[in-house]
Design a protein around this motif. Sequence first.
Motif, PDB file in Angstrom:
ATOM      1  N   ALA A   1       7.992  30.325 -33.336  1.00  0.00           N
ATOM      2  CA  ALA A   1       6.582  30.363 -33.744  1.00  0.00           C
ATOM      3  C   ALA A   1       5.700  29.451 -32.891  1.00  0.00           C
ATOM      4  O   ALA A   1       4.493  29.363 -33.107  1.00  0.00           O
ATOM      5  CB  ALA A   1       6.468  29.944 -35.210  1.00  0.00           C
ATOM      6  N   GLN A   2       6.295  28.777 -31.927  1.00  0.00           N
ATOM      7  CA  GLN A   2       5.545  27.781 -31.137  1.00  0.00           C
ATOM      8  C   GLN A   2       4.318  28.383 -30.460  1.00  0.00           C
ATOM      9  O   GLN A   2       3.188  27.946 -30.651  1.00  0.00           O
ATOM     10  CB  GLN A   2       6.461  27.154 -30.079  1.00  0.00           C
ATOM     11  CG  GLN A   2       5.764  26.078 -29.223  1.00  0.00           C
ATOM     12  CD  GLN A   2       6.484  25.838 -27.884  1.00  0.00           C
ATOM     13  OE1 GLN A   2       7.149  26.728 -27.359  1.00  0.00           O
ATOM     14  NE2 GLN A   2       6.346  24.637 -27.346  1.00  0.00           N
ATOM     15  N   ARG A   3       4.548  29.418 -29.682  1.00  0.00           N
ATOM     16  CA  ARG A   3       3.476  29.957 -28.855  1.00  0.00           C
ATOM     17  C   ARG A   3       2.380  30.614 -29.702  1.00  0.00           C
ATOM     18  O   ARG A   3       1.184  30.403 -29.468  1.00  0.00           O
ATOM     19  CB  ARG A   3       4.054  30.945 -27.831  1.00  0.00           C
ATOM     20  CG  ARG A   3       3.060  31.458 -26.814  1.00  0.00           C
ATOM     21  CD  ARG A   3       3.740  31.969 -25.566  1.00  0.00           C
ATOM     22  NE  ARG A   3       4.289  30.884 -24.779  1.00  0.00           N
ATOM     23  CZ  ARG A   3       3.587  30.194 -23.855  1.00  0.00           C
ATOM     24  NH1 ARG A   3       2.323  30.499 -23.633  1.00  0.00           N
ATOM     25  NH2 ARG A   3       4.154  29.226 -23.179  1.00  0.00           N
ATOM     26  N   SER A   4       2.790  31.374 -30.714  1.00  0.00           N
ATOM     27  CA  SER A   4       1.780  32.053 -31.543  1.00  0.00           C
ATOM     28  C   SER A   4       0.939  31.041 -32.315  1.00  0.00           C
ATOM     29  O   SER A   4      -0.267  31.233 -32.510  1.00  0.00           O
ATOM     30  CB  SER A   4       2.449  33.053 -32.502  1.00  0.00           C
ATOM     31  OG  SER A   4       3.345  32.387 -33.364  1.00  0.00           O
ATOM     32  N   THR A   5       1.562  29.943 -32.740  1.00  0.00           N
ATOM     33  CA  THR A   5       0.804  28.922 -33.460  1.00  0.00           C
ATOM     34  C   THR A   5      -0.217  28.253 -32.529  1.00  0.00           C
ATOM     35  O   THR A   5      -1.374  28.031 -32.905  1.00  0.00           O
ATOM     36  CB  THR A   5       1.751  27.854 -34.062  1.00  0.00           C
ATOM     37  OG1 THR A   5       2.732  28.512 -34.867  1.00  0.00           O
ATOM     38  CG2 THR A   5       0.984  26.860 -34.919  1.00  0.00           C
TER      39      THR A   5
ATOM     40  N   THR B   1       0.108  26.557 -20.281  1.00  0.00           N
ATOM     41  CA  THR B   1      -0.738  27.564 -20.927  1.00  0.00           C
ATOM     42  C   THR B   1      -2.115  26.992 -21.277  1.00  0.00           C
ATOM     43  O   THR B   1      -3.137  27.642 -21.073  1.00  0.00           O
ATOM     44  CB  THR B   1      -0.082  28.054 -22.233  1.00  0.00           C
ATOM     45  OG1 THR B   1       1.158  28.676 -21.905  1.00  0.00           O
ATOM     46  CG2 THR B   1      -0.977  29.051 -22.973  1.00  0.00           C
TER      47      THR B   1
ATOM     48  N   GLU C   1      -1.555  29.572 -29.887  1.00  0.00           N
ATOM     49  CA  GLU C   1      -2.629  30.535 -29.602  1.00  0.00           C
ATOM     50  C   GLU C   1      -3.631  30.576 -30.763  1.00  0.00           C
ATOM     51  O   GLU C   1      -4.837  30.650 -30.568  1.00  0.00           O
ATOM     52  CB  GLU C   1      -2.051  31.939 -29.354  1.00  0.00           C
ATOM     53  CG  GLU C   1      -1.206  32.083 -28.083  1.00  0.00           C
ATOM     54  CD  GLU C   1      -1.996  31.890 -26.783  1.00  0.00           C
ATOM     55  OE1 GLU C   1      -3.238  31.793 -26.832  1.00  0.00           O
ATOM     56  OE2 GLU C   1      -1.354  31.818 -25.713  1.00  0.00           O
ATOM     57  N   GLU C   2      -3.095  30.501 -31.985  1.00  0.00           N
ATOM     58  CA  GLU C   2      -3.935  30.585 -33.183  1.00  0.00           C
ATOM     59  C   GLU C   2      -4.933  29.431 -33.273  1.00  0.00           C
ATOM     60  O   GLU C   2      -6.070  29.612 -33.721  1.00  0.00           O
ATOM     61  CB  GLU C   2      -3.027  30.602 -34.426  1.00  0.00           C
ATOM     62  CG  GLU C   2      -3.757  30.820 -35.737  1.00  0.00           C
ATOM     63  CD  GLU C   2      -2.874  30.498 -36.944  1.00  0.00           C
ATOM     64  OE1 GLU C   2      -1.642  30.384 -36.777  1.00  0.00           O
ATOM     65  OE2 GLU C   2      -3.431  30.345 -38.046  1.00  0.00           O
TER      66      GLU C   2
ATOM     67  N   ARG D   1      -5.794  27.368 -30.700  1.00  0.00           N
ATOM     68  CA  ARG D   1      -6.190  26.975 -29.341  1.00  0.00           C
ATOM     69  C   ARG D   1      -7.623  26.426 -29.239  1.00  0.00           C
ATOM     70  O   ARG D   1      -7.848  25.380 -28.626  1.00  0.00           O
ATOM     71  CB  ARG D   1      -6.036  28.190 -28.423  1.00  0.00           C
ATOM     72  CG  ARG D   1      -6.280  27.856 -26.978  1.00  0.00           C
ATOM     73  CD  ARG D   1      -5.892  29.023 -26.076  1.00  0.00           C
ATOM     74  NE  ARG D   1      -5.985  28.595 -24.692  1.00  0.00           N
ATOM     75  CZ  ARG D   1      -5.305  29.142 -23.701  1.00  0.00           C
ATOM     76  NH1 ARG D   1      -4.487  30.147 -23.931  1.00  0.00           N
ATOM     77  NH2 ARG D   1      -5.442  28.702 -22.472  1.00  0.00           N
TER      78      ARG D   1
ATOM     79  N   ARG E   1       1.013  28.437 -42.030  1.00  0.00           N
ATOM     80  CA  ARG E   1       0.455  29.784 -41.993  1.00  0.00           C
ATOM     81  C   ARG E   1      -0.123  30.117 -43.354  1.00  0.00           C
ATOM     82  O   ARG E   1      -1.090  30.830 -43.499  1.00  0.00           O
ATOM     83  CB  ARG E   1       1.561  30.814 -41.655  1.00  0.00           C
ATOM     84  CG  ARG E   1       1.831  30.931 -40.174  1.00  0.00           C
ATOM     85  CD  ARG E   1       2.967  31.895 -39.939  1.00  0.00           C
ATOM     86  NE  ARG E   1       4.157  31.470 -40.699  1.00  0.00           N
ATOM     87  CZ  ARG E   1       5.343  32.052 -40.630  1.00  0.00           C
ATOM     88  NH1 ARG E   1       5.506  33.104 -39.850  1.00  0.00           N
ATOM     89  NH2 ARG E   1       6.374  31.612 -41.314  1.00  0.00           N
TER      90      ARG E   1
END
Lengths: 225, 225
Positions: free
Chosen positions: A80-84, A127, A86-87, A89, A36
Amino acid sequence: MAQTYTIAILGGTGQEGGGLALRWAKAGHRVILGSRDGAKAAAAAMEMKATLGAGDVSGTSNKDAATAADIVVLTVPFAAQRSTVEEVRDALNGKILIDATVPLVPPKVARVQLPSDGSAVAAIQKTLGESVRVVSAFQNVSAHHLKDLSHEVDCDVLVCGDDPAARETVVGLAADIGLRGVHAGPIVNSAAAEALTSILIAMNMRYKVPGTGIRITGLPAEQPR
Amino acid sequence: MAQTYTIAILGGTGQEGGGLALRWAKAGHRVILGSRDGAKAAAAAMEMKATLGAGDVSGTSNKDAATAADIVVLTVPFAAQRSTVEEVRDALNGKILIDATVPLVPPKVARVQLPSDGSAVAAIQKTLGESVRVVSAFQNVSAHHLKDLSHEVDCDVLVCGDDPAARETVVGLAADIGLRGVHAGPIVNSAAAEALTSILIAMNMRYKVPGTGIRITGLPAEQPR
């Protein structure tokens, strides 16, 4: 080594990601640490190059790392898996995403607490859809052992994914750092590897050892690939 | 052997139960095969005694087997797990129930399909309450190898349960038949061992071998017990 890749390791400043990065860089792959905080990743990359004395390692933001890579590896904490994902993607299209996420729920990390769907990694494949080939791997490989380059890591890698060719690429990447990757079925089977990590943590505590692992027995001596 | 037990094996006419029965009888335990069909269990026991040339093996109904036993082992198919437990419930009070159930959902047995709560065995502990100490074990041990007395079984046994003393008894029972049992945490951790069985089946298919298994690495050479 069959092929040299540019590998982005998102969460590459962490223990597990750092260990994998170190060994892949040593093996001759081009490694980009993602974080990040891009400056933190760049500093970690400098340190890693100093440790190795050689190797192609750089550090930047997760997004830039994913964009520049052939293969993206996810080693961030479960939270933090999903937000990372998405970032980054947009940068994943057509690529292999190796997801090493373990759904640990602190503080009880030695207790299996699987997500309602069973597998945290299978949920990411769902996803992202078919344009990204998600492969689950490295959940059971101890960061403690990965970071100690003076010895081989005594652990097999359960490789799960819906695309056999993508799995095979990951089996090869494991072999590049001295690990035996084993085809372990579709992405939903990742639930077993994820859950197993809590058992390994429970064993580390019970037997007071730094890093238990697993070996698969009964395979042919020379594994057909 | 630390202690001789009377062990009831419910589903003892099946592959996994039969393999465990054979080895425990050979080790000197008193074994009672249980089945829905008591006559079938009695016949299987006669056959087992003939194979061994010695050993204390008998066969009867699941209920009578459980009643007569110190320790009860459940090795029935997933679909029969709950009804079998309900049938013998009154005979379980104060005993250890070793549940080897794997929640396989035919025909896709190489695919992890865990129950909504994660673990089929943990669900039984919940049903039975604290008066029965449920221990999960032997999910990953190949029946193929258990039944072949000419060689040792190259597989560790993940032992999960909420009562450490009951787990320790099962670690000892594994040792009696040459298997290393490893304390793997509370009963909910059984989800990992259960899911892992589908991965082992997937590997058996992929690599065309009769029975893969697992070994835990990184444990102390002489395991503290």
